[in-house]
Design a protein around this motif. Structure first.
Motif, PDB file in Angstrom:
ATOM      1  N   MET A   1       0.845  -1.201   0.000  1.00 10.98           N
ATOM      2  CA  MET A   1       0.000   0.000   0.000  1.00 10.98           C
ATOM      3  C   MET A   1       0.876   1.245   0.000  1.00 10.98           C
ATOM      4  O   MET A   1       1.805   1.363   0.798  1.00 10.98           O
ATOM      5  N   SER A   2       0.615   2.153  -0.899  1.00 15.26           N
ATOM      6  CA  SER A   2       1.436   3.357  -0.986  1.00 15.26           C
ATOM      7  C   SER A   2       1.047   4.354   0.087  1.00 15.26           C
ATOM      8  O   SER A   2      -0.060   4.334   0.622  1.00 15.26           O
ATOM      9  N   GLY A   3       1.990   5.262   0.390  1.00 20.35           N
ATOM     10  CA  GLY A   3       1.770   6.252   1.424  1.00 20.35           C
ATOM     11  C   GLY A   3       1.300   7.574   0.869  1.00 20.35           C
ATOM     12  O   GLY A   3       1.250   7.777  -0.352  1.00 20.35           O
ATOM     13  N   PRO A   4       0.992   8.529   1.769  1.00 18.46           N
ATOM     14  CA  PRO A   4       0.390   9.787   1.354  1.00 18.46           C
ATOM     15  C   PRO A   4       1.368  10.900   1.002  1.00 18.46           C
ATOM     16  O   PRO A   4       0.960  11.980   0.602  1.00 18.46           O
ATOM     17  N   HIS A   5       2.669  10.658   1.162  1.00 21.02           N
ATOM     18  CA  HIS A   5       3.651  11.726   1.009  1.00 21.02           C
ATOM     19  C   HIS A   5       4.327  11.706  -0.354  1.00 21.02           C
ATOM     20  O   HIS A   5       4.417  10.669  -1.013  1.00 21.02           O
ATOM     21  N   ALA A   6       4.838  12.880  -0.752  1.00 20.63           N
ATOM     22  CA  ALA A   6       5.598  13.022  -1.998  1.00 20.63           C
ATOM     23  C   ALA A   6       6.906  13.727  -1.695  1.00 20.63           C
ATOM     24  O   ALA A   6       7.013  14.500  -0.743  1.00 20.63           O
ATOM     25  N   ALA A   7       7.921  13.465  -2.518  1.00 24.34           N
ATOM     26  CA  ALA A   7       9.229  14.092  -2.338  1.00 24.34           C
ATOM     27  C   ALA A   7       9.820  14.445  -3.689  1.00 24.34           C
ATOM     28  O   ALA A   7       9.504  13.820  -4.715  1.00 24.34           O
ATOM     29  N   PHE A   8      10.676  15.458  -3.675  1.00 24.86           N
ATOM     30  CA  PHE A   8      11.424  15.858  -4.865  1.00 24.86           C
ATOM     31  C   PHE A   8      12.875  15.474  -4.640  1.00 24.86           C
ATOM     32  O   PHE A   8      13.536  15.973  -3.726  1.00 24.86           O
ATOM     33  N   PHE A   9      13.386  14.555  -5.453  1.00 20.95           N
ATOM     34  CA  PHE A   9      14.769  14.105  -5.356  1.00 20.95           C
ATOM     35  C   PHE A   9      15.570  14.673  -6.525  1.00 20.95           C
ATOM     36  O   PHE A   9      15.094  14.684  -7.667  1.00 20.95           O
ATOM     37  N   ASP A  70       5.510   6.739   2.702  1.00 23.65           N
ATOM     38  CA  ASP A  70       4.801   6.762   3.977  1.00 23.65           C
ATOM     39  C   ASP A  70       5.714   7.294   5.077  1.00 23.65           C
ATOM     40  O   ASP A  70       6.864   7.686   4.822  1.00 23.65           O
ATOM     41  N   ASP A  71       5.211   7.339   6.308  1.00 23.39           N
ATOM     42  CA  ASP A  71       5.964   7.914   7.422  1.00 23.39           C
ATOM     43  C   ASP A  71       7.294   7.188   7.643  1.00 23.39           C
ATOM     44  O   ASP A  71       8.326   7.812   7.912  1.00 23.39           O
ATOM     45  N   ARG A  72       7.265   5.873   7.532  1.00 22.42           N
ATOM     46  CA  ARG A  72       8.489   5.092   7.710  1.00 22.42           C
ATOM     47  C   ARG A  72       9.516   5.439   6.650  1.00 22.42           C
ATOM     48  O   ARG A  72      10.708   5.587   6.940  1.00 22.42           O
ATOM     49  N   ASP A  73       9.068   5.584   5.402  1.00 24.06           N
ATOM     50  CA  ASP A  73       9.990   5.946   4.319  1.00 24.06           C
ATOM     51  C   ASP A  73      10.665   7.283   4.602  1.00 24.06           C
ATOM     52  O   ASP A  73      11.881   7.435   4.406  1.00 24.06           O
ATOM     53  N   LEU A  74       9.879   8.267   5.061  1.00 24.64           N
ATOM     54  CA  LEU A  74      10.438   9.590   5.323  1.00 24.64           C
ATOM     55  C   LEU A  74      11.435   9.554   6.475  1.00 24.64           C
ATOM     56  O   LEU A  74      12.442  10.264   6.457  1.00 24.64           O
ATOM     57  N   ALA A  75      11.162   8.744   7.478  1.00 24.97           N
ATOM     58  CA  ALA A  75      12.111   8.612   8.586  1.00 24.97           C
ATOM     59  C   ALA A  75      13.434   8.023   8.094  1.00 24.97           C
ATOM     60  O   ALA A  75      14.522   8.476   8.479  1.00 24.97           O
ATOM     61  N   ARG A  76      13.366   7.011   7.234  1.00 26.67           N
ATOM     62  CA  ARG A  76      14.576   6.404   6.685  1.00 26.67           C
ATOM     63  C   ARG A  76      15.324   7.388   5.787  1.00 26.67           C
ATOM     64  O   ARG A  76      16.560   7.484   5.832  1.00 26.67           O
TER      65      ARG A  76
END
Length: 211
Positions: A1-9, A70-76
């Motif tokens: 299941m995908s998370g709600p956050h987005a990022a620019f790399f 998701d939140d875990r991804d952002l923490a990592r």
């Protein structure tokens, strides 16, 4: 299941294999699209494989807009980036084929066409360099060079740390319910997001730290 956050790399994490290693998730977990961030500039970091990005008028940075975090991804990710960077929300423009909109001079697609254009605006987390301009080179960081000459070490070599151990530890702590694993730097639980929620403009602090 995908998370709600987005990022620019805009650096090593544009490579799906590196993002996969940091998040410890399959590559098809996330959706990635080319994007551009205006009024910022990317630099090479002295004696490092990875780049830095700082605010800069009349400059733009080409990168990747990634959804499904998701939140875990952002923490990592936050642990992986470390204390040389600060997480910040920005507005990026998605890049679309040239026949759909107005041109962005000098930008290139990943395929055959040489010109891409500004599409719709999207909000995303990104990482701004705060470790001082003295550690930056004036020249632009080259993603193609990274892929050809250095990515194998980042994506697959067990001997290349470069923050991967920190990301793994952050993931373990997050999953164990141990709170913010990054000592206050997490974009979810850290003081940066609390500052944003309080309506405080951190732009001046970021600019001061970045120069």
């Amino acid at each position: 299941m995908s998370g709600p956050h987005a990022a620019f790399f805009y650096g090593t994490l544009m490579a799906p294999s590196v993002l996969h290693r940091v998040t410890a998730k399959p590559r098809d977990t996330f959706t990635a699209r080319p994007a551009i961030l205006h009024n910022h500039r990317r630099h090479r970091v002295l004696r490092c494989d990875y780049p830095a990005m700082i605010p800069a008028a009349s400059s733009s940075v080409r990168g990747t807009f990634v959804e499904g975090l998701d939140d875990r991804d952002l923490a990592r990710l936050d642990a992986f980036e470390g204390d040389e960077y600060v997480a910040r929300k920005v507005e990026v423009r998605l890049l679309v084929p040239e026949e759909k909109s107005g041109a962005v001079p000098g930008a290139k697609t990943d395929g055959e066409r040489e010109v891409v254009q500004d599409g719709e605006s999207r909000e995303a987390w990104t990482y701004i360099w705060v470790a001082g301009k003295g550690k930056l080179e004036d020249g632009e960081w080259d993603f193609d060079e990274f892929v050809k000459e250095k990515m194998h070490r980042w994506a697959w070599s067990e001997g290349a740390d470069e923050g991967f151990a920190d990301a793994e530890e952050a993931g373990r702590q997050w999953e164990a319910g141990g709170g913010d694993p990054t000592g206050g730097r997490s974009v979810i639980a850290g003081s940066f997001e609390k500052t944003l929620d309080a309506g405080v403009d951190t732009r001046a602090d970021v600019l001061e730290s970045a120069v």
